[in-house]
Scaffold this active site. Structure first.
Site, PDB file in Angstrom:
ATOM      1  N   GLY A 169      -6.732   7.822  -2.629  1.00 19.91           N
ATOM      2  CA  GLY A 169      -6.875   7.170  -1.329  1.00 19.91           C
ATOM      3  C   GLY A 169      -5.703   7.473  -0.419  1.00 19.91           C
ATOM      4  O   GLY A 169      -4.967   8.453  -0.611  1.00 19.91           O
TER       5      GLY A 169
ATOM      6  N   CYS B 228       4.604  -2.250   0.008  1.00 19.04           N
ATOM      7  CA  CYS B 228       5.265  -1.624   1.160  1.00 19.04           C
ATOM      8  C   CYS B 228       6.109  -2.650   1.908  1.00 19.04           C
ATOM      9  O   CYS B 228       7.259  -2.385   2.288  1.00 19.04           O
ATOM     10  CB  CYS B 228       4.233  -0.985   2.083  1.00 19.04           C
ATOM     11  SG  CYS B 228       2.962  -2.116   2.714  1.00 19.04           S
TER      12      CYS B 228
ATOM     13  N   SER C 251      -4.120   2.436   8.304  1.00 18.98           N
ATOM     14  CA  SER C 251      -3.407   2.926   7.120  1.00 18.98           C
ATOM     15  C   SER C 251      -3.822   2.197   5.850  1.00 18.98           C
ATOM     16  O   SER C 251      -3.477   2.621   4.746  1.00 18.98           O
ATOM     17  CB  SER C 251      -1.894   2.772   7.318  1.00 18.98           C
ATOM     18  OG  SER C 251      -1.514   1.402   7.259  1.00 18.98           O
ATOM     19  N   ALA C 252      -4.540   1.105   5.988  1.00 24.00           N
ATOM     20  CA  ALA C 252      -4.932   0.299   4.829  1.00 24.00           C
ATOM     21  C   ALA C 252      -6.321   0.704   4.355  1.00 24.00           C
ATOM     22  O   ALA C 252      -7.321   0.422   5.015  1.00 24.00           O
ATOM     23  CB  ALA C 252      -4.909  -1.186   5.186  1.00 24.00           C
TER      24      ALA C 252
END
Length: 262
Positions: A11, A128, A159-160
């Site tokens: 991913g 993060c 970004s997730a």
């Protein structure tokens, strides 16, 4: 001589790590990218780069030619998947770097406690948000006891990926615990915000620490030193604004923080 590594998870996180190693590392070599969807963008891109790939998960990794030469395995899947992956890889003596909130091994934040965990076979990189904020909490707790620390991590929604979204609860739980264990706070709390702004924003984090009397200049100096340490391995890491210190007198009720930190 490079160290060969495998990445489990094709991913956003796993693919980004693959490209960072390919482009920037002089000591690591990606020897395999592991996924579960043969049509995933990450596996397709790795294949075009000539990196060995498998869509059969960790079982496929065990069958990849040259598996015995792989020293480090990065797991960028999910908390639940990492438990199974770690069990499957344990007999082979690989160094596991857990990029999920599973936290089977010790929490590691390089600027704070890397040296004391070098011998651990499975290290957890918290989250993060934890990597960005815990060094700051630790910098404050180095000067004065931190009764309560709260962090808010705001990241770009784009970004997730599915794995990150499926682990939101684990994100907050793992980060909160690591704020205490690594950051040194008596109580910790973490909040994550997936910001849908377009164009996507750069990750920003806010840290609040509740402390007693302390040398304000010493706190600022400690924070700035820790920022410099983190920026050595995270280019672009910086304070968006200077450290703000507000004195709270005895007659001012801490209504919200008081309830949380009891």
């Amino acid at each position: 001589m490079t160290t060969k590594v495998a990445i489990i998870g094709s991913g956003n996180i796993g693919t980004d790590l693959m490209f960072k190693i390919q482009r920037l590392s002089q000591t690591l070599e990606v020897a395999a990218l592991v996924g579960i969807d043969p049509e995933s963008d990450g596996l397709q891109r790795a294949g075009r780069l000539g990196i060995p790939i498998t869509a059969d998960g960790v079982a496929g990794l065990l069958d990849i030619p040259g598996f015995d030469q792989i020293s480090i395995v990065f797991d960028a899947t999910s908390a639940r998947a990492h438990v199974a992956n770690a069990a499957a890889l344990e007999p082979f003596g690989k160094q596991l770097v857990d990029l999920t909130p599973a936290a089977i091994g010790p929490y590691v934040v390089p600027a704070v406690n890397l040296e004391e965990n070098l011998a651990a076979r499975n290290v957890n990189m918290v989250t993060c948000g934890g990597q960005a904020t815990i060094p700051m909490v630790a910098a404050v707790s180095h000067v004065a006891p931190v009764a309560y620390a709260e962090i808010v991590a705001s990241i770009a929604s784009r970004s997730a990926g599915p794995g990150t979204r499926a682990n939101i609860d684990e994100f907050t739980e793992t980060t909160s615990k690591a704020i205490e264990v690594v950051g040194g706070a008596h109580r910790g709390k973490a909040i994550i915000v997936l910001n849908p702004a377009d164009p996507p924003l750069i990750m920003r984090d806010t840290i609040l620490c509740l402390i007693g009397d302390a040398d304000h200049d010493a706190i600022r100096d400690s924070v700035h030193r820790r920022v410099a340490e983190v920026s050595e391995y995270v280019p672009g890491y910086r304070l968006k604004q200077d450290v703000q210190i507000t004195t709270v007198t005895d007659d001012v009720p801490l209504s919200t923080l008081g309830r949380v930190s009891q």
